[in-house]
Design a protein around this motif. Structure first.
Motif, PDB file in Angstrom:
ATOM      1  N   PRO A   1     -41.827  15.688 -35.915  1.00 33.15           N
ATOM      2  CA  PRO A   1     -42.247  14.545 -36.715  1.00 33.15           C
ATOM      3  C   PRO A   1     -41.039  13.888 -37.366  1.00 33.15           C
ATOM      4  O   PRO A   1     -40.149  14.581 -37.864  1.00 33.15           O
ATOM      5  CB  PRO A   1     -43.180  15.156 -37.761  1.00 33.15           C
ATOM      6  CG  PRO A   1     -42.939  16.614 -37.738  1.00 33.15           C
ATOM      7  CD  PRO A   1     -42.203  16.952 -36.496  1.00 33.15           C
ATOM      8  N   VAL A   2     -40.996  12.564 -37.338  1.00 30.72           N
ATOM      9  CA  VAL A   2     -39.854  11.820 -37.870  1.00 30.72           C
ATOM     10  C   VAL A   2     -40.342  10.850 -38.941  1.00 30.72           C
ATOM     11  O   VAL A   2     -41.269  10.077 -38.702  1.00 30.72           O
ATOM     12  CB  VAL A   2     -39.143  11.036 -36.739  1.00 30.72           C
ATOM     13  CG1 VAL A   2     -38.019  10.186 -37.292  1.00 30.72           C
ATOM     14  CG2 VAL A   2     -38.628  11.983 -35.669  1.00 30.72           C
ATOM     15  N   ASN A   3     -39.722  10.901 -40.107  1.00 26.03           N
ATOM     16  CA  ASN A   3     -39.983   9.920 -41.157  1.00 26.03           C
ATOM     17  C   ASN A   3     -39.024   8.763 -40.910  1.00 26.03           C
ATOM     18  O   ASN A   3     -37.831   8.858 -41.205  1.00 26.03           O
ATOM     19  CB  ASN A   3     -39.756  10.524 -42.540  1.00 26.03           C
ATOM     20  CG  ASN A   3     -40.049   9.556 -43.657  1.00 26.03           C
ATOM     21  OD1 ASN A   3     -40.119   8.341 -43.452  1.00 26.03           O
ATOM     22  ND2 ASN A   3     -40.205  10.085 -44.857  1.00 26.03           N
ATOM     23  N   LEU A   4     -39.530   7.691 -40.352  1.00 25.40           N
ATOM     24  CA  LEU A   4     -38.670   6.579 -39.952  1.00 25.40           C
ATOM     25  C   LEU A   4     -38.042   5.851 -41.127  1.00 25.40           C
ATOM     26  O   LEU A   4     -37.072   5.121 -40.952  1.00 25.40           O
ATOM     27  CB  LEU A   4     -39.447   5.603 -39.067  1.00 25.40           C
ATOM     28  CG  LEU A   4     -39.822   6.184 -37.705  1.00 25.40           C
ATOM     29  CD1 LEU A   4     -40.767   5.245 -36.973  1.00 25.40           C
ATOM     30  CD2 LEU A   4     -38.584   6.470 -36.874  1.00 25.40           C
TER      31      LEU A   4
ATOM     32  N   THR B   1     -44.467   9.934 -35.508  1.00 28.26           N
ATOM     33  CA  THR B   1     -44.345   9.441 -36.869  1.00 28.26           C
ATOM     34  C   THR B   1     -45.755   9.157 -37.379  1.00 28.26           C
ATOM     35  O   THR B   1     -46.667   8.917 -36.590  1.00 28.26           O
ATOM     36  CB  THR B   1     -43.442   8.191 -36.961  1.00 28.26           C
ATOM     37  OG1 THR B   1     -43.082   7.980 -38.322  1.00 28.26           O
ATOM     38  CG2 THR B   1     -44.119   6.954 -36.408  1.00 28.26           C
TER      39      THR B   1
ATOM     40  N   LEU C   1     -40.476   3.557 -33.722  1.00 32.41           N
ATOM     41  CA  LEU C   1     -40.269   4.878 -33.128  1.00 32.41           C
ATOM     42  C   LEU C   1     -39.568   4.757 -31.771  1.00 32.41           C
ATOM     43  O   LEU C   1     -38.656   5.528 -31.462  1.00 32.41           O
ATOM     44  CB  LEU C   1     -41.605   5.604 -32.993  1.00 32.41           C
ATOM     45  CG  LEU C   1     -41.542   7.060 -32.533  1.00 32.41           C
ATOM     46  CD1 LEU C   1     -40.666   7.896 -33.459  1.00 32.41           C
ATOM     47  CD2 LEU C   1     -42.946   7.642 -32.460  1.00 32.41           C
TER      48      LEU C   1
ATOM     49  N   TRP D   1     -45.011   0.491 -36.163  1.00 31.66           N
ATOM     50  CA  TRP D   1     -44.395   1.821 -36.171  1.00 31.66           C
ATOM     51  C   TRP D   1     -44.118   2.335 -34.762  1.00 31.66           C
ATOM     52  O   TRP D   1     -43.166   3.083 -34.544  1.00 31.66           O
ATOM     53  CB  TRP D   1     -45.229   2.793 -36.994  1.00 31.66           C
ATOM     54  CG  TRP D   1     -45.153   2.444 -38.449  1.00 31.66           C
ATOM     55  CD1 TRP D   1     -46.146   1.922 -39.229  1.00 31.66           C
ATOM     56  CD2 TRP D   1     -43.991   2.517 -39.291  1.00 31.66           C
ATOM     57  NE1 TRP D   1     -45.676   1.679 -40.498  1.00 31.66           N
ATOM     58  CE2 TRP D   1     -44.359   2.038 -40.566  1.00 31.66           C
ATOM     59  CE3 TRP D   1     -42.681   2.942 -39.097  1.00 31.66           C
ATOM     60  CZ2 TRP D   1     -43.466   1.980 -41.633  1.00 31.66           C
ATOM     61  CZ3 TRP D   1     -41.793   2.884 -40.159  1.00 31.66           C
ATOM     62  CH2 TRP D   1     -42.183   2.413 -41.402  1.00 31.66           C
TER      63      TRP D   1
END
Length: 137
Positions: free
Chosen positions: A11-14, A42, A64, A60
């Motif tokens: 999981p990536v917090n953009l 995300t 991403l 988003w």
């Protein structure tokens, strides 16, 4: 039924991705070592704070895709996913639905309120059915 190839979730917090790719970098390296596939996900907020964002999922998804393009995972099969909702719940739900083998995620240094309220990483570690590799930011 067993899979031949492992599946990792990162999981990536953009909102912080430009300054911190530690967990993503580790996930890519781990995927290479294990000959695994990698899901980079995300979680978009239910309600956007930025009123200029009309289509949250499309916005988003583009962000991403740009993140993955700017941080190529050469030699690794990458899939991108955008979810909406509470970050900690969506990560656990996605890992369960996709039968992920390992979640690789960032954890910021905890503060006092984190011990009282719980961080995203601590919730995922507690509730995920798979292994969780937490990378300090």
């Amino acid at each position: 039924m067993a899979r031949d190839v492992e599946l990792l979730l990162c999981p990536v917090n953009l909102r912080h991705a430009e300054t911190n790719t530690n967990a993503y970098d580790e996930a890519v390296a781990m995927a290479r070592r294990r000959n695994a596939r990698l899901i980079v996900a995300t979680v978009a907020p239910e309600m956007e704070r930025n009123l200029n964002i009309r289509d949250s999922e499309a916005y988003w998804s583009q962000q991403l895709a740009k993140f993955v393009k700017d941080n190529p995972a050469e030699g690794v099969e990458v899939e991108t996913i955008v979810r909406k909702g509470a970050v900690h719940r969506q990560i656990v739900r996605l890992a369960c639905e996709r039968k992920v083998d390992v979640i690789v995620m960032n954890s910021a240094n905890p503060k006092v309120q984190d011990y009282l309220l719980g961080t995203t990483a601590s919730h995922v570690v507690t509730h995920a059915e798979c292994s969780v590799f937490v990378v300090r930011a």
